[in-house]
Design a protein around this motif. Structure first.
Motif, mmCIF file in Angstrom:
data_model
loop_
_atom_site.group_PDB
_atom_site.id
_atom_site.type_symbol
_atom_site.label_atom_id
_atom_site.label_comp_id
_atom_site.label_asym_id
_atom_site.label_seq_id
_atom_site.Cartn_x
_atom_site.Cartn_y
_atom_site.Cartn_z
ATOM 1 N N ARG A 106 14.441 11.363 -6.431
ATOM 2 C CA ARG A 106 14.264 10.841 -7.791
ATOM 3 C C ARG A 106 12.791 10.839 -8.160
ATOM 4 O O ARG A 106 11.923 10.633 -7.314
ATOM 5 N N ASP A 107 12.538 10.989 -9.421
ATOM 6 C CA ASP A 107 11.200 10.745 -9.934
ATOM 7 C C ASP A 107 10.954 9.233 -9.867
ATOM 8 O O ASP A 107 11.822 8.438 -10.268
ATOM 9 N N ALA A 108 9.808 8.843 -9.362
ATOM 10 C CA ALA A 108 9.528 7.420 -9.155
ATOM 11 C C ALA A 108 9.664 6.626 -10.456
ATOM 12 O O ALA A 108 10.199 5.511 -10.458
ATOM 13 N N ASN A 109 9.179 7.192 -11.555
ATOM 14 C CA ASN A 109 9.239 6.452 -12.823
ATOM 15 C C ASN A 109 10.671 6.242 -13.276
ATOM 16 O O ASN A 109 11.048 5.154 -13.715
ATOM 17 N N SER A 110 11.505 7.279 -13.136
ATOM 18 C CA SER A 110 12.892 7.135 -13.570
ATOM 19 C C SER A 110 13.622 6.126 -12.678
ATOM 20 O O SER A 110 14.402 5.300 -13.153
ATOM 21 N N LEU A 111 13.351 6.165 -11.387
ATOM 22 C CA LEU A 111 13.991 5.207 -10.472
ATOM 23 C C LEU A 111 13.570 3.771 -10.799
ATOM 24 O O LEU A 111 14.399 2.850 -10.840
#
Ligand SMILES: C[S@@+](CC[C@H](N)C(=O)[O-])C[C@H]1O[C@@H](n2cnc3c(N)ncnc32)[C@H](O)[C@@H]1O
Ligand SMILES: [Zn+2]
Length: 371
Positions: A106-111
Protein backbone atom coordinates in the motif's frame (compact mmCIF):
# COMPACT_ATOMS: atom_id res chain seq x y z
CA UNK A 1 22.46 -12.27 2.78
CA UNK A 2 21.17 -12.86 6.30
CA UNK A 3 21.32 -10.15 8.96
CA UNK A 4 20.58 -10.64 12.64
CA UNK A 5 19.52 -7.63 14.70
CA UNK A 6 17.79 -7.65 18.06
CA UNK A 7 17.19 -11.41 17.95
CA UNK A 8 15.52 -11.25 14.52
CA UNK A 9 17.21 -12.77 11.46
CA UNK A 10 16.09 -11.38 8.13
CA UNK A 11 17.14 -11.78 4.54
CA UNK A 12 18.32 -8.51 3.03
CA UNK A 13 19.99 -7.63 -0.27
CA UNK A 14 23.78 -7.68 -0.51
CA UNK A 15 25.24 -4.28 0.32
CA UNK A 16 26.52 -3.96 -3.24
CA UNK A 17 22.98 -4.28 -4.57
CA UNK A 18 23.92 -7.62 -6.19
CA UNK A 19 22.33 -10.98 -5.48
CA UNK A 20 19.25 -12.58 -6.95
CA UNK A 21 15.58 -12.93 -6.16
CA UNK A 22 13.15 -10.57 -4.48
CA UNK A 23 15.73 -9.26 -2.05
CA UNK A 24 18.04 -7.85 -4.70
CA UNK A 25 16.13 -4.63 -5.42
CA UNK A 26 14.92 -3.97 -1.88
CA UNK A 27 16.48 -1.27 0.25
CA UNK A 28 18.60 -2.15 3.26
CA UNK A 29 21.08 0.08 5.08
CA UNK A 30 23.27 -1.72 7.65
CA UNK A 31 24.45 1.59 9.11
CA UNK A 32 20.91 2.30 10.32
CA UNK A 33 21.23 -0.40 12.98
CA UNK A 34 21.69 2.32 15.61
CA UNK A 35 18.47 3.97 14.39
CA UNK A 36 16.63 0.64 14.65
CA UNK A 37 18.13 -0.29 18.04
CA UNK A 38 17.06 3.08 19.42
CA UNK A 39 13.63 2.68 17.79
CA UNK A 40 12.96 -0.65 19.51
CA UNK A 41 14.15 0.73 22.86
CA UNK A 42 12.04 3.87 22.39
CA UNK A 43 8.98 1.74 21.61
CA UNK A 44 9.53 -0.24 24.82
CA UNK A 45 9.98 2.94 26.86
CA UNK A 46 6.92 4.47 25.18
CA UNK A 47 4.76 1.50 26.15
CA UNK A 48 5.55 2.29 29.79
CA UNK A 49 4.56 5.91 29.24
CA UNK A 50 1.40 5.09 27.29
CA UNK A 51 0.33 1.52 28.17
CA UNK A 52 -2.65 1.64 25.80
CA UNK A 53 -0.37 1.86 22.76
CA UNK A 54 -0.37 -1.52 21.00
CA UNK A 55 -0.34 -1.10 17.25
CA UNK A 56 2.71 -0.06 15.25
CA UNK A 57 2.82 0.84 11.57
CA UNK A 58 6.15 0.50 9.78
CA UNK A 59 4.86 2.61 6.90
CA UNK A 60 7.96 2.11 4.68
CA UNK A 61 9.02 -1.39 5.58
CA UNK A 62 11.48 -2.37 2.77
CA UNK A 63 12.97 -5.69 4.05
CA UNK A 64 10.68 -5.45 7.08
CA UNK A 65 13.54 -5.47 9.55
CA UNK A 66 12.19 -2.61 11.65
CA UNK A 67 8.61 -3.87 11.74
CA UNK A 68 9.80 -7.41 12.46
CA UNK A 69 11.82 -6.17 15.40
CA UNK A 70 8.79 -4.28 16.71
CA UNK A 71 6.68 -7.43 16.33
CA UNK A 72 9.33 -9.45 18.18
CA UNK A 73 8.97 -6.94 21.01
CA UNK A 74 5.25 -7.48 21.38
CA UNK A 75 3.82 -4.81 19.07
CA UNK A 76 0.82 -5.50 16.90
CA UNK A 77 2.79 -4.65 13.77
CA UNK A 78 1.66 -3.70 10.28
CA UNK A 79 4.36 -3.45 7.63
CA UNK A 80 3.61 -1.49 4.46
CA UNK A 81 5.55 -0.76 1.32
CA UNK A 82 4.70 0.40 -2.16
CA UNK A 83 7.17 -2.00 -3.73
CA UNK A 84 5.93 -5.54 -4.47
CA UNK A 85 9.39 -7.12 -3.98
CA UNK A 86 9.75 -5.40 -0.61
CA UNK A 87 6.34 -6.67 0.47
CA UNK A 88 7.21 -10.24 -0.54
CA UNK A 89 10.52 -10.08 1.29
CA UNK A 90 9.01 -8.49 4.42
CA UNK A 91 6.36 -11.22 4.47
CA UNK A 92 9.03 -13.94 4.22
CA UNK A 93 11.07 -12.27 6.93
CA UNK A 94 8.16 -12.19 9.38
CA UNK A 95 7.38 -15.84 8.60
CA UNK A 96 10.93 -17.11 9.04
CA UNK A 97 10.97 -15.58 12.53
CA UNK A 98 7.49 -17.01 13.23
CA UNK A 99 6.28 -13.51 14.00
CA UNK A 100 2.70 -12.32 13.70
CA UNK A 101 2.12 -9.17 11.73
CA UNK A 102 0.37 -7.98 8.63
CA UNK A 103 2.28 -7.00 5.49
CA UNK A 104 0.47 -4.85 2.95
CA UNK A 105 1.35 -3.51 -0.48
CA UNK A 106 0.00 0.00 0.00
CA UNK A 107 0.96 3.59 -0.42
CA UNK A 108 1.64 4.87 3.10
CA UNK A 109 -0.64 7.89 2.67
CA UNK A 110 -3.58 5.85 1.43
CA UNK A 111 -3.14 3.32 4.26
CA UNK A 112 -2.95 6.07 6.90
CA UNK A 113 -6.14 7.69 5.57
CA UNK A 114 -7.95 4.33 5.52
CA UNK A 115 -10.81 4.83 7.99
CA UNK A 116 -10.94 1.12 8.83
CA UNK A 117 -7.51 1.27 10.42
CA UNK A 118 -6.04 3.14 13.37
CA UNK A 119 -2.41 2.98 14.37
CA UNK A 120 -1.15 3.99 17.80
CA UNK A 121 2.43 4.43 16.59
CA UNK A 122 3.35 5.41 13.04
CA UNK A 123 6.93 5.15 11.79
CA UNK A 124 7.88 7.16 8.71
CA UNK A 125 11.24 6.09 7.23
CA UNK A 126 11.24 7.22 3.60
CA UNK A 127 13.92 7.97 1.05
CA UNK A 128 14.77 11.63 1.69
CA UNK A 129 12.14 14.00 3.04
CA UNK A 130 9.30 12.73 5.25
CA UNK A 131 7.14 15.75 4.39
CA UNK A 132 5.03 13.96 1.71
CA UNK A 133 3.81 11.65 4.52
CA UNK A 134 3.53 14.11 7.39
CA UNK A 135 -0.07 15.21 6.84
CA UNK A 136 -1.41 11.66 6.71
CA UNK A 137 0.65 10.62 9.74
CA UNK A 138 -0.46 13.47 12.02
CA UNK A 139 -4.04 13.41 10.82
CA UNK A 140 -4.39 9.72 11.64
CA UNK A 141 -1.86 8.43 14.19
CA UNK A 142 -3.15 8.06 17.73
CA UNK A 143 -0.17 8.42 20.05
CA UNK A 144 3.31 8.62 18.59
CA UNK A 145 4.87 9.53 15.24
CA UNK A 146 8.49 8.49 14.61
CA UNK A 147 10.22 10.22 11.70
CA UNK A 148 13.50 9.74 9.87
CA UNK A 149 14.72 12.40 7.41
CA UNK A 150 17.78 11.71 5.28
CA UNK A 151 17.65 14.94 3.24
CA UNK A 152 20.03 16.74 5.55
CA UNK A 153 21.38 19.13 2.88
CA UNK A 154 17.99 20.88 2.38
CA UNK A 155 17.25 20.74 6.10
CA UNK A 156 20.46 22.39 7.24
CA UNK A 157 20.57 25.07 4.55
CA UNK A 158 23.27 23.56 2.31
CA UNK A 159 20.61 23.22 -0.41
CA UNK A 160 18.81 26.41 0.49
CA UNK A 161 15.94 26.58 -2.04
CA UNK A 162 15.09 22.93 -1.59
CA UNK A 163 14.94 23.44 2.19
CA UNK A 164 12.67 26.47 1.81
CA UNK A 165 10.39 24.61 -0.60
CA UNK A 166 10.06 21.42 1.39
CA UNK A 167 9.94 22.77 4.92
CA UNK A 168 8.38 26.26 4.51
CA UNK A 169 11.16 27.65 6.63
CA UNK A 170 14.42 29.49 6.04
CA UNK A 171 17.35 27.26 6.98
CA UNK A 172 20.84 28.70 7.45
CA UNK A 173 24.08 26.85 6.94
CA UNK A 174 25.73 27.65 10.26
CA UNK A 175 28.38 25.78 12.24
CA UNK A 176 25.49 24.14 14.15
CA UNK A 177 24.02 22.87 10.86
CA UNK A 178 22.95 19.47 12.22
CA UNK A 179 20.84 21.11 14.91
CA UNK A 180 19.53 23.62 12.34
CA UNK A 181 18.29 20.63 10.32
CA UNK A 182 16.64 19.05 13.33
CA UNK A 183 14.86 22.28 14.29
CA UNK A 184 13.72 23.02 10.73
CA UNK A 185 12.25 19.51 10.59
CA UNK A 186 10.58 19.81 14.01
CA UNK A 187 9.12 23.18 13.01
CA UNK A 188 7.60 21.79 9.81
CA UNK A 189 6.24 18.72 11.63
CA UNK A 190 4.74 20.81 14.46
CA UNK A 191 3.05 23.15 11.96
CA UNK A 192 1.73 20.19 9.97
CA UNK A 193 0.30 18.53 13.09
CA UNK A 194 -1.25 21.83 14.23
CA UNK A 195 -3.33 21.92 11.03
CA UNK A 196 -5.17 18.88 12.40
CA UNK A 197 -5.47 20.33 15.92
CA UNK A 198 -2.72 17.95 17.04
CA UNK A 199 -0.03 19.13 19.44
CA UNK A 200 3.41 17.53 19.28
CA UNK A 201 5.96 17.03 22.03
CA UNK A 202 9.37 15.83 20.82
CA UNK A 203 10.42 13.20 23.38
CA UNK A 204 13.62 12.05 21.69
CA UNK A 205 15.56 13.47 18.73
CA UNK A 206 19.01 12.76 17.37
CA UNK A 207 21.13 13.53 14.35
CA UNK A 208 23.43 10.63 13.53
CA UNK A 209 25.24 9.46 10.37
CA UNK A 210 23.61 12.10 8.11
CA UNK A 211 20.01 11.53 9.11
CA UNK A 212 17.64 13.20 11.54
CA UNK A 213 15.39 11.05 13.71
CA UNK A 214 12.66 12.28 16.02
CA UNK A 215 9.84 10.82 18.13
CA UNK A 216 6.79 13.03 18.60
CA UNK A 217 4.23 12.34 21.31
CA UNK A 218 0.79 13.51 20.16
CA UNK A 219 -2.03 15.29 21.92
CA UNK A 220 -5.34 15.60 20.10
CA UNK A 221 -6.30 18.92 21.67
CA UNK A 222 -6.34 22.23 19.85
CA UNK A 223 -4.95 24.02 22.92
CA UNK A 224 -1.92 21.70 22.87
CA UNK A 225 -1.49 22.41 19.16
CA UNK A 226 -1.44 26.13 20.09
CA UNK A 227 1.23 25.41 22.68
CA UNK A 228 3.35 23.61 20.09
CA UNK A 229 3.07 26.57 17.72
CA UNK A 230 4.23 28.79 20.59
CA UNK A 231 7.52 26.85 20.64
CA UNK A 232 8.37 28.23 17.18
CA UNK A 233 10.52 31.25 16.50
CA UNK A 234 13.66 32.59 14.88
CA UNK A 235 17.41 32.42 15.34
CA UNK A 236 19.40 35.52 14.39
CA UNK A 237 22.90 34.48 13.47
CA UNK A 238 25.89 36.75 12.93
CA UNK A 239 27.98 35.67 9.97
CA UNK A 240 31.02 37.55 11.21
CA UNK A 241 31.33 36.21 14.73
CA UNK A 242 29.67 33.25 16.43
CA UNK A 243 27.00 35.28 18.18
CA UNK A 244 23.40 34.16 17.84
CA UNK A 245 20.18 34.92 19.63
CA UNK A 246 16.65 33.60 19.36
CA UNK A 247 13.15 34.98 19.64
CA UNK A 248 9.81 33.18 20.00
CA UNK A 249 6.85 34.02 17.75
CA UNK A 250 5.87 33.73 14.10
CA UNK A 251 6.92 37.25 13.15
CA UNK A 252 10.65 37.79 12.76
CA UNK A 253 12.19 41.02 13.98
CA UNK A 254 15.90 40.65 13.32
CA UNK A 255 18.42 43.06 14.83
CA UNK A 256 20.12 45.18 12.17
CA UNK A 257 23.54 44.67 13.66
CA UNK A 258 25.17 41.99 15.77
CA UNK A 259 24.96 42.66 19.51
CA UNK A 260 28.43 41.11 19.92
CA UNK A 261 30.62 42.47 17.12
CA UNK A 262 28.43 45.21 15.68
CA UNK A 263 28.62 43.61 12.21
CA UNK A 264 25.76 44.08 9.73
CA UNK A 265 25.51 40.49 8.48
CA UNK A 266 22.83 39.03 10.73
CA UNK A 267 21.02 36.12 9.09
CA UNK A 268 17.52 35.07 10.11
CA UNK A 269 16.65 31.36 10.27
CA UNK A 270 13.14 30.07 10.86
CA UNK A 271 10.54 29.52 11.86
CA UNK A 272 12.47 26.92 13.84
CA UNK A 273 11.34 24.72 16.71
CA UNK A 274 13.00 26.49 19.65
CA UNK A 275 11.52 24.30 22.39
CA UNK A 276 12.92 21.10 23.91
CA UNK A 277 13.83 18.43 21.37
CA UNK A 278 13.75 15.69 24.00
CA UNK A 279 12.16 14.74 27.32
CA UNK A 280 14.91 13.95 29.80
CA UNK A 281 12.97 11.25 31.65
CA UNK A 282 11.95 9.53 28.45
CA UNK A 283 15.52 9.53 27.14
CA UNK A 284 16.69 7.94 30.41
CA UNK A 285 13.96 5.29 30.04
CA UNK A 286 15.06 4.56 26.46
CA UNK A 287 18.63 4.17 27.70
CA UNK A 288 17.41 1.55 30.19
CA UNK A 289 15.79 -0.37 27.34
CA UNK A 290 18.93 -0.80 25.22
CA UNK A 291 19.86 -4.46 25.71
CA UNK A 292 23.51 -5.47 26.26
CA UNK A 293 23.50 -7.56 23.09
CA UNK A 294 22.18 -4.79 20.81
CA UNK A 295 24.60 -4.38 17.90
CA UNK A 296 24.99 -0.67 18.60
CA UNK A 297 24.60 -0.91 22.41
CA UNK A 298 27.72 1.06 23.29
CA UNK A 299 27.10 3.82 20.78
CA UNK A 300 23.37 4.00 21.46
CA UNK A 301 23.92 4.30 25.22
CA UNK A 302 26.54 7.01 24.80
CA UNK A 303 24.22 8.89 22.44
CA UNK A 304 21.27 8.66 24.82
CA UNK A 305 23.32 9.65 27.89
CA UNK A 306 24.60 12.72 26.07
CA UNK A 307 21.13 13.74 24.87
CA UNK A 308 19.74 13.21 28.37
CA UNK A 309 22.23 15.74 29.70
CA UNK A 310 21.79 18.33 26.94
CA UNK A 311 20.43 21.72 27.90
CA UNK A 312 17.27 22.78 26.07
CA UNK A 313 18.97 25.63 24.21
CA UNK A 314 18.05 25.92 20.52
CA UNK A 315 21.61 26.18 19.22
CA UNK A 316 25.04 24.94 20.27
CA UNK A 317 28.62 26.14 19.96
CA UNK A 318 31.76 24.32 18.92
CA UNK A 319 34.55 24.88 21.40
CA UNK A 320 37.21 24.74 18.66
CA UNK A 321 35.45 27.50 16.71
CA UNK A 322 35.27 29.70 19.80
CA UNK A 323 39.01 29.32 20.47
CA UNK A 324 39.87 29.74 16.78
CA UNK A 325 38.06 33.06 16.74
CA UNK A 326 40.08 34.08 19.81
CA UNK A 327 43.27 32.81 18.07
CA UNK A 328 43.95 30.57 21.03
CA UNK A 329 44.47 26.80 21.26
CA UNK A 330 41.48 24.70 22.31
CA UNK A 331 41.56 22.83 25.64
CA UNK A 332 40.04 19.55 26.87
CA UNK A 333 36.24 19.48 26.97
CA UNK A 334 35.94 18.61 30.66
CA UNK A 335 38.25 21.44 31.65
CA UNK A 336 36.44 23.81 29.30
CA UNK A 337 32.99 22.97 30.64
CA UNK A 338 34.29 23.29 34.21
CA UNK A 339 35.46 26.82 33.43
CA UNK A 340 32.02 27.80 32.15
CA UNK A 341 30.34 26.30 35.20
CA UNK A 342 32.80 28.00 37.56
CA UNK A 343 31.72 31.26 35.95
CA UNK A 344 28.11 30.49 36.84
CA UNK A 345 26.93 29.33 33.40
CA UNK A 346 25.03 26.14 32.71
CA UNK A 347 27.05 24.12 30.20
CA UNK A 348 26.75 20.61 28.77
CA UNK A 349 28.12 18.52 25.95
CA UNK A 350 25.87 17.79 22.97
CA UNK A 351 25.48 14.75 20.76
CA UNK A 352 26.15 16.86 17.67
CA UNK A 353 29.92 16.50 17.96
CA UNK A 354 32.72 15.77 20.41
CA UNK A 355 33.75 19.41 20.81
CA UNK A 356 30.25 20.91 20.89
CA UNK A 357 28.48 22.39 23.90
CA UNK A 358 25.29 24.11 24.93
CA UNK A 359 25.14 26.92 27.42
CA UNK A 360 22.60 29.37 28.78
CA UNK A 361 25.20 32.09 28.31
CA UNK A 362 25.89 34.30 25.30
CA UNK A 363 29.11 34.21 23.29
CA UNK A 364 30.29 37.17 25.37
CA UNK A 365 29.59 35.22 28.59
CA UNK A 366 31.59 32.28 27.24
CA UNK A 367 34.51 34.49 26.25
CA UNK A 368 34.52 36.10 29.69
CA UNK A 369 34.42 32.69 31.38
CA UNK A 370 37.48 31.37 29.53
CA UNK A 371 39.46 34.63 29.49
C1 LIG B 1 14.47 3.94 3.42
S1 LIG B 1 13.50 2.57 2.93
C2 LIG B 1 12.84 1.95 4.44
C3 LIG B 1 13.85 1.22 5.29
C4 LIG B 1 13.32 0.40 6.44
N1 LIG B 1 12.32 1.09 7.24
C5 LIG B 1 14.47 -0.10 7.31
O1 LIG B 1 14.51 0.22 8.52
O2 LIG B 1 15.34 -0.81 6.78
C6 LIG B 1 12.15 3.33 2.15
C7 LIG B 1 11.05 2.39 1.61
O3 LIG B 1 9.90 3.18 1.36
C8 LIG B 1 9.20 2.59 0.28
N2 LIG B 1 8.27 3.61 -0.23
C9 LIG B 1 8.54 4.66 -1.05
N3 LIG B 1 7.41 5.38 -1.26
C10 LIG B 1 6.43 4.81 -0.51
C11 LIG B 1 5.05 5.10 -0.28
N4 LIG B 1 4.48 6.15 -0.87
N5 LIG B 1 4.36 4.29 0.54
C12 LIG B 1 4.95 3.21 1.14
N6 LIG B 1 6.25 2.89 0.94
C13 LIG B 1 6.97 3.66 0.13
C14 LIG B 1 10.29 2.16 -0.67
O4 LIG B 1 9.81 1.13 -1.54
C15 LIG B 1 11.37 1.67 0.31
O5 LIG B 1 11.28 0.27 0.48
ZN1 LIG C 1 28.83 39.27 15.31
Amino acid sequence: MDVTEGGVTVEVPEESGGGEGAASGVFFNPTQELNRDVTVAALAAYREREPRAESYLDAMAASGIRGARAAANGWDATLADLDADAVELARENLARNTLDGEVVERDANSLLHDHDRVFDVVDIDPFGSPIPFADAAFANARNLVCVTATDTAPLCGAHFESGVRKYSAVPRNTEYHAEMGLRVLLSALARTAARYDVGVTPILSHVSDHYVRTYLDLSHRATDANEAVEELGYVYHCQQCLHREHEYGLLADAPETCAHCGGPQVLTAGPLWLGPAHDREFVAAVHEQIPDDAGSAKRARKLLRTIEGELHEPTHFDQHRVYKQLSEPAIGMDEFLAQLRDAGLAATRTHFGGTTFKTDGTLADVEDAIA
